[in-house]
Design a protein around this motif. Structure first.
Motif, PDB file in Angstrom:
ATOM      1  N   ASN A 136       0.792  -1.092  -0.121  1.00 56.90           N
ATOM      2  CA  ASN A 136       0.040  -0.169   0.098  1.00 56.90           C
ATOM      3  C   ASN A 136       0.898   1.068   0.138  1.00 56.90           C
ATOM      4  O   ASN A 136       0.177   2.320  -0.308  1.00 56.90           O
ATOM      5  N   MET A 137       2.249   1.186   0.365  1.00 55.68           N
ATOM      6  CA  MET A 137       3.004   2.328   0.384  1.00 55.68           C
ATOM      7  C   MET A 137       3.637   2.497  -0.929  1.00 55.68           C
ATOM      8  O   MET A 137       4.555   3.640  -1.020  1.00 55.68           O
ATOM      9  N   LEU A 138       3.579   1.679  -1.977  1.00 57.10           N
ATOM     10  CA  LEU A 138       4.367   1.956  -3.220  1.00 57.10           C
ATOM     11  C   LEU A 138       3.721   3.176  -3.714  1.00 57.10           C
ATOM     12  O   LEU A 138       2.456   3.635  -3.784  1.00 57.10           O
ATOM     13  N   GLY A 139       4.604   3.945  -4.195  1.00 61.16           N
ATOM     14  CA  GLY A 139       4.461   5.216  -4.737  1.00 61.16           C
ATOM     15  C   GLY A 139       4.212   6.523  -3.735  1.00 61.16           C
ATOM     16  O   GLY A 139       4.094   7.766  -4.108  1.00 61.16           O
ATOM     17  N   VAL A 140       4.457   6.308  -2.533  1.00 61.82           N
ATOM     18  CA  VAL A 140       4.256   7.228  -1.455  1.00 61.82           C
ATOM     19  C   VAL A 140       5.808   7.691  -1.066  1.00 61.82           C
ATOM     20  O   VAL A 140       6.368   6.758  -0.409  1.00 61.82           O
ATOM     21  N   PRO A 141       6.198   8.882  -1.485  1.00 62.91           N
ATOM     22  CA  PRO A 141       7.631   9.211  -1.241  1.00 62.91           C
ATOM     23  C   PRO A 141       7.872   9.286   0.392  1.00 62.91           C
ATOM     24  O   PRO A 141       7.102   9.608   1.206  1.00 62.91           O
ATOM     25  N   MET A 142       9.137   8.932   0.821  1.00 58.26           N
ATOM     26  CA  MET A 142       9.572   9.197   2.202  1.00 58.26           C
ATOM     27  C   MET A 142       9.580  10.659   2.538  1.00 58.26           C
ATOM     28  O   MET A 142       9.629  11.273   1.662  1.00 58.26           O
ATOM     29  N   GLY A 143       9.155  10.830   3.514  1.00 58.36           N
ATOM     30  CA  GLY A 143       8.751  12.196   4.079  1.00 58.36           C
ATOM     31  C   GLY A 143       7.373  12.685   3.919  1.00 58.36           C
ATOM     32  O   GLY A 143       7.046  13.709   4.464  1.00 58.36           O
ATOM     33  N   ILE A 165       3.462   3.076  10.944  1.00 58.45           N
ATOM     34  CA  ILE A 165       3.854   3.219   9.161  1.00 58.45           C
ATOM     35  C   ILE A 165       3.816   4.879   9.050  1.00 58.45           C
ATOM     36  O   ILE A 165       4.842   5.437   8.350  1.00 58.45           O
ATOM     37  N   ALA A 166       2.749   5.463   9.338  1.00 58.41           N
ATOM     38  CA  ALA A 166       2.818   7.218   9.223  1.00 58.41           C
ATOM     39  C   ALA A 166       4.143   7.832   9.835  1.00 58.41           C
ATOM     40  O   ALA A 166       4.645   8.552   9.236  1.00 58.41           O
ATOM     41  N   LYS A 167       4.221   7.477  11.312  1.00 62.81           N
ATOM     42  CA  LYS A 167       5.628   7.921  11.784  1.00 62.81           C
ATOM     43  C   LYS A 167       6.988   7.700  11.059  1.00 62.81           C
ATOM     44  O   LYS A 167       7.789   8.422  10.776  1.00 62.81           O
ATOM     45  N   ASN A 168       6.917   6.541  10.680  1.00 67.67           N
ATOM     46  CA  ASN A 168       8.266   6.034   9.832  1.00 67.67           C
ATOM     47  C   ASN A 168       8.367   6.729   8.555  1.00 67.67           C
ATOM     48  O   ASN A 168       9.435   7.210   8.438  1.00 67.67           O
ATOM     49  N   TRP A 169       7.225   6.860   7.900  1.00 72.07           N
ATOM     50  CA  TRP A 169       7.175   7.524   6.544  1.00 72.07           C
ATOM     51  C   TRP A 169       7.447   8.942   6.810  1.00 72.07           C
ATOM     52  O   TRP A 169       8.154   9.863   5.982  1.00 72.07           O
ATOM     53  N   ALA A 170       7.054   9.518   7.765  1.00 70.37           N
ATOM     54  CA  ALA A 170       7.249  11.172   7.896  1.00 70.37           C
ATOM     55  C   ALA A 170       8.652  11.285   8.371  1.00 70.37           C
ATOM     56  O   ALA A 170       8.860  12.587   8.498  1.00 70.37           O
TER      57      ALA A 170
END
Length: 252
Positions: A136-143, A165-170
């Motif tokens: 589900n996170m494919l295409g969602v850039p880190m940050g 997941i949200a904290k990790n990606w942020a």
């Protein structure tokens, strides 16, 4: 003139840039949602003529059949003219083949990127079966910091995982994490973690109706005893409960 306006809203079939083998489109980091503005409307429950005038937000936490046509006709979202949308929440189940699931992830991310290109900001939808959390996170850039999920009182462990997941990606920033519904336990989670909790419209409608009913039943001799602006209140006035300020206080 109306025909020209409709032509302006047509979104051509486009291949957006992708950095993954599944060729799922990349989202634009500069077009993520910056705030959750009200009203927070559920797709399919608003009138077809609804125009949010570049304000408010839309979500898709409802039955899939209400928005299955959006991939072929994403211009329908443009007509509603919201400031933000949550990605369409195409259902993903643990017993669904990965190939089927990837198609649904592709559709919601394509729609999200197409909306970004037309000036609409995006919340990434995290409400998927745990089998698909990574895909589900494919295409969602880190940050990326703006996320939304559907709350369920019996799935608090999943809510916790989605928040991680949200904290990790942020990448060290505080995520703008929105929880839609789920009752007292999900509201408490939002309060404890500095998230935004959204009361479903049906809930706020019932509360407002109850307040007005109580007000009608009160006996008094003049108009001095009344709840200020009660008659002017709508079911959107108490829709959002923003606990992000709790995080700001803790960090000081």
């Amino acid at each position: 003139m109306e025909k020209y306006k409709e032509l302006e809203q047509v979104i051509p079939d486009t291949l957006f840039p992708s950095d993954n083998d599944a060729e799922i489109p990349n989202l634009r980091l500069d077009m993520q949602a910056e705030e959750l503005s009200i009203p927070f409307l559920c797709w399919g429950e608003q009138k077809r003529t609804t125009n949010l005038l570049g304000l408010g937000s839309m979500h898709f936490y409802t039955d899939d059949y209400r928005y299955t046509a959006l991939y072929d006709h994403p211009e329908q979202i443009l007509r509603a003219n919201p400031r933000n949308i949550v990605e369409p929440n195409y259902s993903l189940f643990d017993d669904m083949p990965i190939s089927f699931g990837l198609q649904r992830i592709y559709k919601k991310r394509w729609i999200a990127r197409a909306m970004q290109e037309r000036g609409i900001r995006i919340f990434v939808d995290l409400n998927v079966a745990q089998k698909f959390y990574k895909l589900n996170m494919l295409g969602v850039p880190m940050g990326w910091k703006s996320f939304c999920t559907r709350g369920y009182s019996e799935r608090l462990e999943n809510l916790e995982y989605e928040y991680e997941i949200a904290k990790n990606w942020a990448k060290g920033e505080e995520p703008l994490f929105v929880i839609y519904g789920g009752g007292a336990s999900c509201r408490r989670f939002a309060q404890e973690h500095g998230c935004i909790y959204v009361n479903p419209v049906v809930t706020t409608k019932k509360k407002l109706e109850a307040l007005k009913k109580i007000h009608e039943g009160i006996a008094f001799f003049n108009d001095e005893f009344s709840i200020k602006d009660l008659e002017k209140m709508t079911h959107f006035d108490k829709q959002l409960e923003d606990f992000t300020k709790n995080k700001a206080i803790e960090s000081k």
